[in-house]
Enzyme design. Structure first.
Site, short mmCIF file in Angstrom:
data_model
loop_
_atom_site.label_atom_id
_atom_site.label_comp_id
_atom_site.label_asym_id
_atom_site.label_seq_id
_atom_site.Cartn_x
_atom_site.Cartn_y
_atom_site.Cartn_z
N ILE A 277 44.12 41.47 34.37
CA ILE A 277 43.45 41.32 35.77
C ILE A 277 42.79 40.04 35.88
O ILE A 277 42.13 39.58 34.95
CB ILE A 277 42.34 42.61 35.82
CG1 ILE A 277 41.77 42.43 37.29
CG2 ILE A 277 41.53 42.53 34.87
CD1 ILE A 277 40.88 43.51 37.47
N SER A 278 43.15 39.12 36.83
CA SER A 278 42.73 37.87 37.18
C SER A 278 41.03 37.74 37.24
O SER A 278 40.52 38.94 37.64
CB SER A 278 43.48 37.08 38.41
OG SER A 278 44.61 37.05 38.01
#
Length: 216
Positions: A62-63
């Site tokens: 997840i960025s």
């Protein structure tokens, strides 16, 4: 799905986005409203609002919050837009986008991720997101065209077939460069005469791979 967050951490999360140059108030408000802790693994909940990428299933990530906010701001999403996302992951970016546009179609090559993201988004009430198991390099014709396209994994080049899915005046954001190294975030606008490319910032994303993943 019960989710909790530490108010001081969330306050710092917002301050950090502003300090790093995120100025679009709609994007900032949306980032505050979407519960990031619901989109990370249970073991990482305490670190959900830290400005770093976190691991999720299938070797994906997840960025970091800043990258999500920056890409969203650069996409310049309008309320009437139809948005395509390549790389659903945990569904966090799709959830952010869903609050800014009419609907989001998100394509994920890992069935495990697609199924869990679909259920998570449904549970949290993000009902204008459609998650599809598929190949982001070969978007099905039935998906139609889009006002905005966001790619959340590194592509060595942007496929022409993906650019063709952009409506006139549409915007595409993608990390472009080597799979194992530093990529450059590229913003592409479809004009009357072709495509205008502009390089933004250096980033690091997991590789975008063709096909649907075989999962054991």
């Amino acid at each position: 799905m019960a989710v909790t967050s530490n108010p001081p951490e969330k306050m710092m999360f917002q301050l950090n986005l502003r300090r790093r140059g995120i100025s679009d108030q709609t994007v900032l408000r949306t980032m505050e409203e979407v519960p990031r802790e619901a989109f990370v693994d249970a073991a990482d909940r305490e670190d959900a609002y830290r400005d770093s990428a976190l691991g999720i299933a299938c070797g994906q990530t997840i960025s970091q919050p800043f990258v999500v906010a920056y890409m969203t701001e650069q996409l310049n999403v309008q309320r009437s837009n139809r948005v395509l996302e390549i790389g659903t992951g945990s569904g966090y970016q799709a959830a952010v986008l869903s609050r800014l546009c009419v609907d989001v179609v998100s394509i994920e090559r890992y069935r495990t991720l697609a199924d869990s993201a679909r259920e998570r988004l449904k549970t949290l009430g993000y009902n204008n997101v459609e998650v599809i198991v598929g190949d982001g390099f070969d978007v099905p014709d039935s998906a139609g065209t889009f006002d905005r396209i966001i790619v959340t994994a590194a592509m060595e080049r942007i496929p022409e077939k993906l650019l063709e899915r952009l409506e006139p005046g549409g915007v595409l954001i993608a990390p472009v460069g080597p799979h194992h190294g530093v990529q450059t975030l590229v913003r592409v606008v479809r004009t009357e005469t072709g495509f205008e490319h502009r390089e933004l910032v250096d980033v690091r994303f997991v590789p975008a791979l063709p096909g649907i993943a075989r999962e054991l």
